[in-house]
Design a protein around this motif. Structure first.
Motif, PDB file in Angstrom:
ATOM      1  N   LYS A 161       0.581  -1.081   0.089  1.00 54.19           N
ATOM      2  CA  LYS A 161      -0.272   0.329   0.237  1.00 54.19           C
ATOM      3  C   LYS A 161       0.554   1.442  -0.596  1.00 54.19           C
ATOM      4  N   TRP A 162       2.282   1.559   0.230  1.00 54.30           N
ATOM      5  CA  TRP A 162       2.729   2.365   0.631  1.00 54.30           C
ATOM      6  C   TRP A 162       4.240   2.338  -0.072  1.00 54.30           C
ATOM      7  N   ASN A 163       5.095   3.182  -0.514  1.00 52.55           N
ATOM      8  CA  ASN A 163       6.327   3.223  -1.783  1.00 52.55           C
ATOM      9  C   ASN A 163       6.936   4.412  -0.114  1.00 52.55           C
ATOM     10  N   VAL A 164       8.000   3.492   0.644  1.00 49.61           N
ATOM     11  CA  VAL A 164       9.028   4.651   1.230  1.00 49.61           C
ATOM     12  C   VAL A 164      10.237   4.902   0.517  1.00 49.61           C
ATOM     13  N   ILE A 165      10.116   6.249   0.179  1.00 48.24           N
ATOM     14  CA  ILE A 165      11.155   7.127  -0.520  1.00 48.24           C
ATOM     15  C   ILE A 165      12.433   7.538  -0.495  1.00 48.24           C
ATOM     16  N   PHE A 166      13.837   6.779  -0.415  1.00 47.59           N
ATOM     17  CA  PHE A 166      14.844   6.954   0.501  1.00 47.59           C
ATOM     18  C   PHE A 166      16.277   7.185  -0.647  1.00 47.59           C
ATOM     19  N   HIS A 167      16.987   7.212  -0.377  1.00 43.97           N
ATOM     20  CA  HIS A 167      18.347   7.499  -0.351  1.00 43.97           C
ATOM     21  C   HIS A 167      19.685   7.563   0.897  1.00 43.97           C
ATOM     22  N   VAL A 168      20.577   6.713  -0.153  1.00 40.68           N
ATOM     23  CA  VAL A 168      21.965   7.096   0.994  1.00 40.68           C
ATOM     24  C   VAL A 168      22.581   8.123   0.464  1.00 40.68           C
ATOM     25  N   GLU A 169      23.443   8.065   1.816  1.00 41.34           N
ATOM     26  CA  GLU A 169      24.515   9.454   1.584  1.00 41.34           C
ATOM     27  C   GLU A 169      24.781   9.223   2.864  1.00 41.34           C
ATOM     28  N   GLY A 170      26.509   8.690   2.423  1.00 46.74           N
ATOM     29  CA  GLY A 170      27.636   7.580   3.313  1.00 46.74           C
ATOM     30  C   GLY A 170      26.843   7.198   4.554  1.00 46.74           C
ATOM     31  N   PHE A 171      27.052   7.220   5.888  1.00 47.19           N
ATOM     32  CA  PHE A 171      26.964   6.035   6.571  1.00 47.19           C
ATOM     33  C   PHE A 171      24.895   6.108   6.955  1.00 47.19           C
ATOM     34  N   TYR A 172      24.029   6.673   5.991  1.00 48.44           N
ATOM     35  CA  TYR A 172      22.503   7.193   6.545  1.00 48.44           C
ATOM     36  C   TYR A 172      22.501   6.563   5.048  1.00 48.44           C
ATOM     37  N   VAL A 173      20.837   5.814   5.616  1.00 47.91           N
ATOM     38  CA  VAL A 173      20.036   5.905   5.343  1.00 47.91           C
ATOM     39  C   VAL A 173      18.740   6.871   5.026  1.00 47.91           C
ATOM     40  N   ILE A 174      18.489   7.758   4.146  1.00 49.81           N
ATOM     41  CA  ILE A 174      17.627   8.700   4.484  1.00 49.81           C
ATOM     42  C   ILE A 174      16.294   8.722   4.142  1.00 49.81           C
ATOM     43  N   VAL A 175      14.634   8.492   4.735  1.00 46.31           N
ATOM     44  CA  VAL A 175      14.012   8.039   4.037  1.00 46.31           C
ATOM     45  C   VAL A 175      13.226   9.942   3.853  1.00 46.31           C
ATOM     46  N   ASP A 176      12.777  10.110   2.834  1.00 44.79           N
ATOM     47  CA  ASP A 176      12.119  11.080   2.158  1.00 44.79           C
ATOM     48  C   ASP A 176      10.950  11.377   1.819  1.00 44.79           C
ATOM     49  N   LYS A 177       9.934  10.407   1.876  1.00 35.45           N
ATOM     50  CA  LYS A 177       8.652  10.686   1.986  1.00 35.45           C
ATOM     51  C   LYS A 177       8.118   9.306   1.790  1.00 35.45           C
ATOM     52  N   ILE A 178       6.583   9.407   2.762  1.00 35.97           N
ATOM     53  CA  ILE A 178       5.522   7.877   2.401  1.00 35.97           C
ATOM     54  C   ILE A 178       4.955   8.111   1.454  1.00 35.97           C
ATOM     55  N   ILE A 179       4.335   7.317   0.249  1.00 34.94           N
ATOM     56  CA  ILE A 179       3.674   7.455  -0.904  1.00 34.94           C
ATOM     57  C   ILE A 179       3.187   6.662  -1.214  1.00 34.94           C
ATOM     58  N   PRO A 180       1.379   7.062  -1.011  1.00 35.31           N
ATOM     59  CA  PRO A 180       0.855   5.236  -1.162  1.00 35.31           C
ATOM     60  C   PRO A 180       0.836   4.814  -2.586  1.00 35.31           C
ATOM     61  N   THR A 181       0.913   3.792  -2.938  1.00 39.76           N
ATOM     62  CA  THR A 181       0.984   3.209  -4.176  1.00 39.76           C
ATOM     63  C   THR A 181       0.108   3.329  -5.076  1.00 39.76           C
ATOM     64  N   LYS A 182      -0.740   3.920  -5.310  1.00 42.11           N
ATOM     65  CA  LYS A 182      -1.807   4.248  -6.596  1.00 42.11           C
ATOM     66  C   LYS A 182      -1.528   6.169  -6.352  1.00 42.11           C
ATOM     67  N   MET A 183      -0.238   6.519  -5.576  1.00 39.17           N
ATOM     68  CA  MET A 183      -0.205   7.816  -6.534  1.00 39.17           C
ATOM     69  C   MET A 183       0.958   7.893  -7.311  1.00 39.17           C
ATOM     70  N   VAL A 184       2.036   6.760  -6.924  1.00 34.36           N
ATOM     71  CA  VAL A 184       2.944   6.180  -7.806  1.00 34.36           C
ATOM     72  C   VAL A 184       2.636   6.034  -9.686  1.00 34.36           C
ATOM     73  N   ASN A 185       3.407   6.803 -10.469  1.00 30.79           N
ATOM     74  CA  ASN A 185       3.271   6.273 -11.896  1.00 30.79           C
ATOM     75  C   ASN A 185       4.809   6.701 -12.494  1.00 30.79           C
ATOM     76  N   GLY A 186       4.764   6.265 -13.578  1.00 35.21           N
ATOM     77  CA  GLY A 186       5.637   6.595 -14.345  1.00 35.21           C
ATOM     78  C   GLY A 186       6.356   7.767 -14.487  1.00 35.21           C
TER      79      GLY A 186
END
Length: 102
Positions: free
Chosen positions: A77-102
């Motif tokens: 139901k959810w997409n967790v958007i994140f990126h890796v920076e050094g020794f950290y995973v930084i979570v940027d956003k949580i988006i409902p799956t139905k809102m994610v499109n190409g």
């Protein structure tokens, strides 16, 4: 395998609370707490899973960060958007799956 510290942006905390508030409206406070804890647990798992997830090609994810990655939650139901920076995973956003499109 690398292990990272997980950092969550302020807006993600707000998004998690909004998800829990929505669940309270359609279910029970107990269910909302359980759902919220499961979501937090999945986010915490990025500390060791971040390297096995590929960079996202989705436009929505790239708007958050050019090297964004996307983890779909177990309930899909959810997409967790994140990126890796050094020794950290930084979570940027949580988006409902139905809102994610190409």
């Amino acid at each position: 395998m690398n292990y990272y510290k997980v950092a969550v942006s302020k807006n993600v905390f707000t998004e998690i609370e909004e998800i829990a508030d929505f669940i309270i409206k359609i279910s029970t406070p107990e269910h909302a707490i359980k759902y919220k804890n499961q979501l937090i647990s999945e986010i915490a798992a990025l500390s060791y899973m971040a390297d096995v997830i590929n960079y996202s090609q989705w436009k929505v994810a790239k708007r958050c960060h050019p090297k964004a990655k996307r983890m779909i939650t177990k309930n899909k139901k959810w997409n967790v958007i994140f990126h890796v920076e050094g020794f950290y995973v930084i979570v940027d956003k949580i988006i409902p799956t139905k809102m994610v499109n190409g």
